[in-house]
Scaffold this motif. Sequence first.
Motif, PDB file in Angstrom:
ATOM      1  N   SER A 190      17.155 -11.428 -30.735  1.00 30.74           N
ATOM      2  CA  SER A 190      16.857 -10.930 -29.394  1.00 30.74           C
ATOM      3  C   SER A 190      17.530 -11.763 -28.318  1.00 30.74           C
ATOM      4  O   SER A 190      18.005 -11.224 -27.309  1.00 30.74           O
ATOM      5  CB  SER A 190      15.342 -10.920 -29.173  1.00 30.74           C
ATOM      6  OG  SER A 190      14.713  -9.995 -30.014  1.00 30.74           O
ATOM      7  N   ASP A 191      17.575 -13.070 -28.499  1.00 29.55           N
ATOM      8  CA  ASP A 191      18.152 -13.949 -27.485  1.00 29.55           C
ATOM      9  C   ASP A 191      19.643 -13.685 -27.322  1.00 29.55           C
ATOM     10  O   ASP A 191      20.152 -13.540 -26.205  1.00 29.55           O
ATOM     11  CB  ASP A 191      17.904 -15.410 -27.860  1.00 29.55           C
ATOM     12  CG  ASP A 191      18.030 -16.340 -26.660  1.00 29.55           C
ATOM     13  OD1 ASP A 191      17.376 -16.061 -25.637  1.00 29.55           O
ATOM     14  OD2 ASP A 191      18.762 -17.328 -26.754  1.00 29.55           O
ATOM     15  N   ARG A 192      20.362 -13.607 -28.435  1.00 28.23           N
ATOM     16  CA  ARG A 192      21.802 -13.352 -28.364  1.00 28.23           C
ATOM     17  C   ARG A 192      22.073 -11.962 -27.800  1.00 28.23           C
ATOM     18  O   ARG A 192      22.990 -11.773 -26.989  1.00 28.23           O
ATOM     19  CB  ARG A 192      22.438 -13.506 -29.741  1.00 28.23           C
ATOM     20  CG  ARG A 192      22.460 -14.931 -30.243  1.00 28.23           C
ATOM     21  CD  ARG A 192      23.257 -15.082 -31.505  1.00 28.23           C
ATOM     22  NE  ARG A 192      22.734 -14.291 -32.606  1.00 28.23           N
ATOM     23  CZ  ARG A 192      22.918 -14.586 -33.886  1.00 28.23           C
ATOM     24  NH1 ARG A 192      23.612 -15.663 -34.222  1.00 28.23           N
ATOM     25  NH2 ARG A 192      22.419 -13.826 -34.835  1.00 28.23           N
ATOM     26  N   ALA A 193      21.291 -10.982 -28.237  1.00 29.96           N
ATOM     27  CA  ALA A 193      21.489  -9.614 -27.759  1.00 29.96           C
ATOM     28  C   ALA A 193      21.229  -9.520 -26.257  1.00 29.96           C
ATOM     29  O   ALA A 193      21.975  -8.850 -25.531  1.00 29.96           O
ATOM     30  CB  ALA A 193      20.582  -8.656 -28.518  1.00 29.96           C
ATOM     31  N   LEU A 194      20.178 -10.190 -25.795  1.00 33.94           N
ATOM     32  CA  LEU A 194      19.866 -10.133 -24.369  1.00 33.94           C
ATOM     33  C   LEU A 194      20.935 -10.839 -23.538  1.00 33.94           C
ATOM     34  O   LEU A 194      21.283 -10.368 -22.453  1.00 33.94           O
ATOM     35  CB  LEU A 194      18.498 -10.745 -24.095  1.00 33.94           C
ATOM     36  CG  LEU A 194      18.020 -10.580 -22.647  1.00 33.94           C
ATOM     37  CD1 LEU A 194      17.776  -9.117 -22.322  1.00 33.94           C
ATOM     38  CD2 LEU A 194      16.765 -11.396 -22.372  1.00 33.94           C
ATOM     39  N   ASN A 195      21.463 -11.936 -24.038  1.00 37.70           N
ATOM     40  CA  ASN A 195      22.520 -12.633 -23.305  1.00 37.70           C
ATOM     41  C   ASN A 195      23.756 -11.747 -23.141  1.00 37.70           C
ATOM     42  O   ASN A 195      24.385 -11.730 -22.073  1.00 37.70           O
ATOM     43  CB  ASN A 195      22.894 -13.933 -24.018  1.00 37.70           C
ATOM     44  CG  ASN A 195      21.823 -15.001 -23.866  1.00 37.70           C
ATOM     45  OD1 ASN A 195      20.982 -14.936 -22.959  1.00 37.70           O
ATOM     46  ND2 ASN A 195      21.829 -15.977 -24.759  1.00 37.70           N
ATOM     47  N   ARG A 196      24.120 -11.021 -24.200  1.00 37.96           N
ATOM     48  CA  ARG A 196      25.268 -10.111 -24.094  1.00 37.96           C
ATOM     49  C   ARG A 196      24.973  -8.987 -23.105  1.00 37.96           C
ATOM     50  O   ARG A 196      25.833  -8.599 -22.303  1.00 37.96           O
ATOM     51  CB  ARG A 196      25.617  -9.545 -25.469  1.00 37.96           C
ATOM     52  CG  ARG A 196      26.261 -10.542 -26.414  1.00 37.96           C
ATOM     53  CD  ARG A 196      26.882  -9.838 -27.605  1.00 37.96           C
ATOM     54  NE  ARG A 196      25.881  -9.152 -28.404  1.00 37.96           N
ATOM     55  CZ  ARG A 196      25.254  -9.691 -29.445  1.00 37.96           C
ATOM     56  NH1 ARG A 196      25.518 -10.936 -29.810  1.00 37.96           N
ATOM     57  NH2 ARG A 196      24.367  -8.993 -30.139  1.00 37.96           N
ATOM     58  N   LEU A 197      23.761  -8.456 -23.165  1.00 39.55           N
ATOM     59  CA  LEU A 197      23.378  -7.393 -22.240  1.00 39.55           C
ATOM     60  C   LEU A 197      23.353  -7.912 -20.808  1.00 39.55           C
ATOM     61  O   LEU A 197      23.756  -7.203 -19.872  1.00 39.55           O
ATOM     62  CB  LEU A 197      22.006  -6.845 -22.636  1.00 39.55           C
ATOM     63  CG  LEU A 197      21.494  -5.651 -21.833  1.00 39.55           C
ATOM     64  CD1 LEU A 197      22.393  -4.443 -22.050  1.00 39.55           C
ATOM     65  CD2 LEU A 197      20.061  -5.314 -22.242  1.00 39.55           C
ATOM     66  N   ASP A 198      22.902  -9.134 -20.635  1.00 42.72           N
ATOM     67  CA  ASP A 198      22.884  -9.766 -19.315  1.00 42.72           C
ATOM     68  C   ASP A 198      24.294  -9.825 -18.737  1.00 42.72           C
ATOM     69  O   ASP A 198      24.527  -9.511 -17.559  1.00 42.72           O
ATOM     70  CB  ASP A 198      22.295 -11.177 -19.444  1.00 42.72           C
ATOM     71  CG  ASP A 198      22.040 -11.827 -18.092  1.00 42.72           C
ATOM     72  OD1 ASP A 198      22.240 -11.174 -17.054  1.00 42.72           O
ATOM     73  OD2 ASP A 198      21.627 -13.004 -18.084  1.00 42.72           O
ATOM     74  N   GLU A 199      25.260 -10.196 -19.562  1.00 41.55           N
ATOM     75  CA  GLU A 199      26.651 -10.262 -19.107  1.00 41.55           C
ATOM     76  C   GLU A 199      27.166  -8.872 -18.719  1.00 41.55           C
ATOM     77  O   GLU A 199      27.861  -8.719 -17.705  1.00 41.55           O
ATOM     78  CB  GLU A 199      27.532 -10.859 -20.196  1.00 41.55           C
ATOM     79  CG  GLU A 199      27.272 -12.343 -20.465  1.00 41.55           C
ATOM     80  CD  GLU A 199      28.161 -12.878 -21.568  1.00 41.55           C
ATOM     81  OE1 GLU A 199      29.027 -12.116 -22.064  1.00 41.55           O
ATOM     82  OE2 GLU A 199      27.986 -14.047 -21.949  1.00 41.55           O
ATOM     83  N   ARG A 200      26.820  -7.885 -19.536  1.00 34.39           N
ATOM     84  CA  ARG A 200      27.308  -6.531 -19.246  1.00 34.39           C
ATOM     85  C   ARG A 200      26.700  -6.001 -17.946  1.00 34.39           C
ATOM     86  O   ARG A 200      27.419  -5.487 -17.081  1.00 34.39           O
ATOM     87  CB  ARG A 200      26.973  -5.595 -20.404  1.00 34.39           C
ATOM     88  CG  ARG A 200      27.332  -4.128 -20.131  1.00 34.39           C
ATOM     89  CD  ARG A 200      27.682  -3.383 -21.361  1.00 34.39           C
ATOM     90  NE  ARG A 200      27.992  -1.985 -21.115  1.00 34.39           N
ATOM     91  CZ  ARG A 200      29.124  -1.531 -20.573  1.00 34.39           C
ATOM     92  NH1 ARG A 200      30.049  -2.392 -20.187  1.00 34.39           N
ATOM     93  NH2 ARG A 200      29.327  -0.236 -20.404  1.00 34.39           N
ATOM     94  N   VAL A 201      25.402  -6.117 -17.804  1.00 38.44           N
ATOM     95  CA  VAL A 201      24.741  -5.610 -16.599  1.00 38.44           C
ATOM     96  C   VAL A 201      25.185  -6.409 -15.378  1.00 38.44           C
ATOM     97  O   VAL A 201      25.418  -5.837 -14.300  1.00 38.44           O
ATOM     98  CB  VAL A 201      23.215  -5.663 -16.772  1.00 38.44           C
ATOM     99  CG1 VAL A 201      22.503  -5.339 -15.457  1.00 38.44           C
ATOM    100  CG2 VAL A 201      22.768  -4.683 -17.852  1.00 38.44           C
TER     101      VAL A 201
END
Length: 269
Positions: A101-112
Amino acid sequence: MSAAAVPSFDPTPPPGPPEEVLQRRWWGRHFAELRWQAELARLLVDPVYRGAGVPRGGGEPVVLIPGFLAGDASLGIMREWLQRMGYDARAADIVANVDCSDRALNRLDERVGGIHRRTGKRVALVGHSRGGHFAKALAHRHPDRISCVISMGSGLDTPFDISEPTKAAVALFREVFARTSDRVHRNGCFTATCRCRFTTDFSGGFPADVPLTSIYSRGDGVVWWEACVVPYAQCVEVTGSHVGLAFNRKAYREVGRALARARRRVQPG
């Protein structure tokens, strides 16, 4: 006990799930989930799919986040529909939602964050199942970037309140992470003791200035429907399956309404 045997689901908000959740052994209604095909067929002939009565957007960015085991393709029909409704709907760039979840959220954070910088507009998040967990966490992390959050079939306080077969699938990936990295041992990833930043964001108070709509169904065969009902969200009930929320004509109408409300907040009058 192996890491895969821990009966929990990532993420887990501290101080831990209620006792009734820990003791509940719910097998879900997975055969009933096959009706998503009928829900898709019904959507394609429904007036809402043609946009009847749906408020139009003005190019506002929307990112759609898929659920556990699923990828961007699972929300492709909704994304195409939102584009026709006037929104700048985009994928989350997730092939299969099974990562930490942490890695996935960090990538999503960058995209958004990139979309927010390029457009100069707040971004709406639509999350299906586990995707709703990410949307909630990201709104806590950067409320200034988010116009609204819409979750569909997401346990917003107790995301581990899921069927036993789904827990088994989570345990399988937890074991994979335990065997291929030290994240489970070091951070408790995919366990009830996850210590990553994601847990802080997910379990933190939801920002008052970000509207949250939780769409749920009592016929959900994967997520215990009551986990989707929280006091800090506008909770909307529809009929249908868990998988089918991605194709549910009633859910589409509610998504359109929620996005319109968020647009009016940003552009009053």
